[in-house]
Design an enzyme around this catalytic site. Structure first.
Site, PDB file in Angstrom:
ATOM      1  N   SER A 182       6.241   3.699   2.794  1.00 57.10           N
ATOM      2  CA  SER A 182       5.432   2.537   2.433  1.00 57.10           C
ATOM      3  C   SER A 182       6.241   1.353   1.933  1.00 57.10           C
ATOM      4  CB  SER A 182       4.401   2.934   1.368  1.00 57.10           C
ATOM      5  OG  SER A 182       5.030   3.458   0.221  1.00 57.10           O
ATOM      6  N   HIS A 210       0.484   4.243   6.496  1.00 55.20           N
ATOM      7  CA  HIS A 210       0.958   3.038   7.194  1.00 55.20           C
ATOM      8  C   HIS A 210       1.226   3.283   8.670  1.00 55.20           C
ATOM      9  CE1 HIS A 210       1.304   0.881   3.379  1.00 55.20           C
ATOM     10  NE2 HIS A 210       1.696   2.050   2.886  1.00 55.20           N
ATOM     11  N   LYS A 240      -5.967   0.675   5.096  1.00 53.52           N
ATOM     12  CA  LYS A 240      -4.899  -0.228   5.561  1.00 53.52           C
ATOM     13  C   LYS A 240      -5.253  -0.726   6.959  1.00 53.52           C
ATOM     14  CE  LYS A 240      -2.180   1.380   1.882  1.00 53.52           C
ATOM     15  NZ  LYS A 240      -1.517   2.511   1.264  1.00 53.52           N
TER      16      LYS A 240
END
Ligand SMILES: *Cc1c(COP(=O)(O)O)cnc(C)c1O
Length: 392
Positions: A182, A210, A240
């Site tokens: 990250s 991610h 995200k």
């Protein structure tokens, strides 16, 4: 002042003295990659909404329709009456995207990890965790009570040596790693981790917060090298690239059924609101039908690294390591003067001495803004991993 306030004030003084005080800055987002802070319009390079789907008209419309049809909240834990049909649909969609038999959705990614890990290992068991893994993997490991040993970042020799030395004296074992790291944006070497894990009967869990939507053709870090990596536990977040909120685990039927029966943060926490589930399903629809969309963040990141002479990015996250916390804050402030929002990241989010600008790219960024940011960073003399100096 009573002892409680005195305790808090003393702790805060230490945090301030170390340059690590954090203040919440109200920030309005949109349209596109724009953000407004202190009344000031900025282009944000500090958002994890990689595909800008949280602002997409279709995602917003389906979340609004879910509120109109089903209300704002889910009303109970999933195991009581909070298991909305939209959550069942969302789990099927996630399992399909990740090439897994089944999936379970949690209230957030953090809740997922602190629920999954203690359900699978405990006292007498072993956890091997990458040193740069996300905080919630460490917290899940701590809650489990298993012996937790840290291996050097992406160092397969270190991991193998620890497995050889420690695996025989423990019951069950897990290997925990981010799929996409990250704060560094690099990938875990899953092609090496997975066979090692199998050979030593250790269960690999990847945190793909991610990865989903932006690497491996949108399917995440398990799919980066073409064939699916043999990861039995693929967890991630819907907050995200999916542009909504919530966490998930994709795994076999047996594992998912067991987690639904055992994970404390699943059982004793309220189900995700219908609007969050509807938004996530809408986002998955968009990701599945638009190859150019899911490729875009990495294309923008590549434009940036090429301009600065940095190594090609492996994800939409590009760190510019500054070093000290104060210097990092100064760099962030200087970029804000030029209209760019690039948050400085300091310990404890990153190791001591590696404070950095964490630059994230989204499908919404204009190429001209990406290039202007690169030029502004170059003008500050920030070498980023040393390569800018080499290319100058
Ligand atoms: C953001 C993040 C999480 C937490 O997910 P939330 O849904 O925001 O709780 C977990 N792991 C990693 C690697 C993350 O970056």
């Amino acid at each position: 002042m009573d002892s409680l306030d005195r305790f808090a004030a003393e702790k805060l003084a230490h945090i301030r003295a170390a340059g690590l005080y954090r203040a919440l800055a109200p920030t309005a987002r949109g349209p596109g990659a724009a953000a407004t802070r202190d009344g000031r319009p900025l282009i944000s390079f500090s958002c994890n909404d990689y595909l800008n789907l949280s602002l997409h008209p279709e995602v917003k419309a389906r979340a609004q329709a879910a509120i109109d049809a089903h209300g704002a909240g889910s009303g109970a834990s999933r195991l009581v009456t909070g298991n909305h049909p939209l959550l069942v649909e969302l789990e099927a969609r996630l399992a399909r995207l990740k090439g897994a038999e089944d999936a379970v959705v949690f209230g957030s990614g953090y809740l997922a990890n602190i629920g999954i890990i203690p359900s699978l290992v405990g006292r007498g068991d072993l956890i091997l965790i990458d040193e740069l893994a996300h905080n919630c993997l460490y917290m899940g490991a701590k809650l489990s009570g298993a012996e937790t040993l840290v291996f050097r970042h992406n160092d397969m020799d270190d991991l193998e040596a620890l497995l050889h030395a420690q695996r025989p004296s423990h019951g069950r074992a897990m290997i925990l790693t981010d799929g996409v790291f990250s704060m560094d944006g690099d990938l875990a070497p899953l092609a090496a981790i997975c066979p090692l894990a199998r050979a030593h009967d250790a269960w690999a869990l990847t945190d793909d917060a991610h990865g989903i939507g932006v690497v491996g053709d949108g399917r995440g870090s398990s799919f980066v090298s073409g064939a699916k990596a043999d990861v039995p536990l693929q967890m991630g977040t819907l907050s995200k690239a999916i542009g909504s909120y919530g966490g998930y685990l994709c795994a076999s039927h047996a594992v998912i059924d067991y987690i639904r029966n055992r994970a404390r943060s699943f059982i004793f926490s309220t189900g995700l609101p219908p609007a969050s589930a509807a938004a996530a399903i809408a986002a998955l629809d968009l990701i599945e039908r638009d190859p150019a969309l899911r490729a875009a963040p990495l294309v923008k990141a590549r434009l940036f690294t090429d301009r600065l002479g940095l190594p090609a990015p492996q994800s939409p996250i590009v760190p510019i390591i500054v070093g000290g916390a104060a210097e990092t804050l100064a760099a962030s402030a200087a970029l804000m003067e030029k209209g760019f929002l690039v948050t400085g990241i300091r310990p404890p989010s990153v190791p001591e001495g590696t404070a950095r600008l964490r630059v994230t790219f989204s499908a919404a960024h204009a190429d001209s803004d990406v290039l202007a940011l690169a030029d502004a960073i170059a003008a500050l003399g920030l070498a980023g991993q040393g390569s800018l100096a080499e290319s100058a």
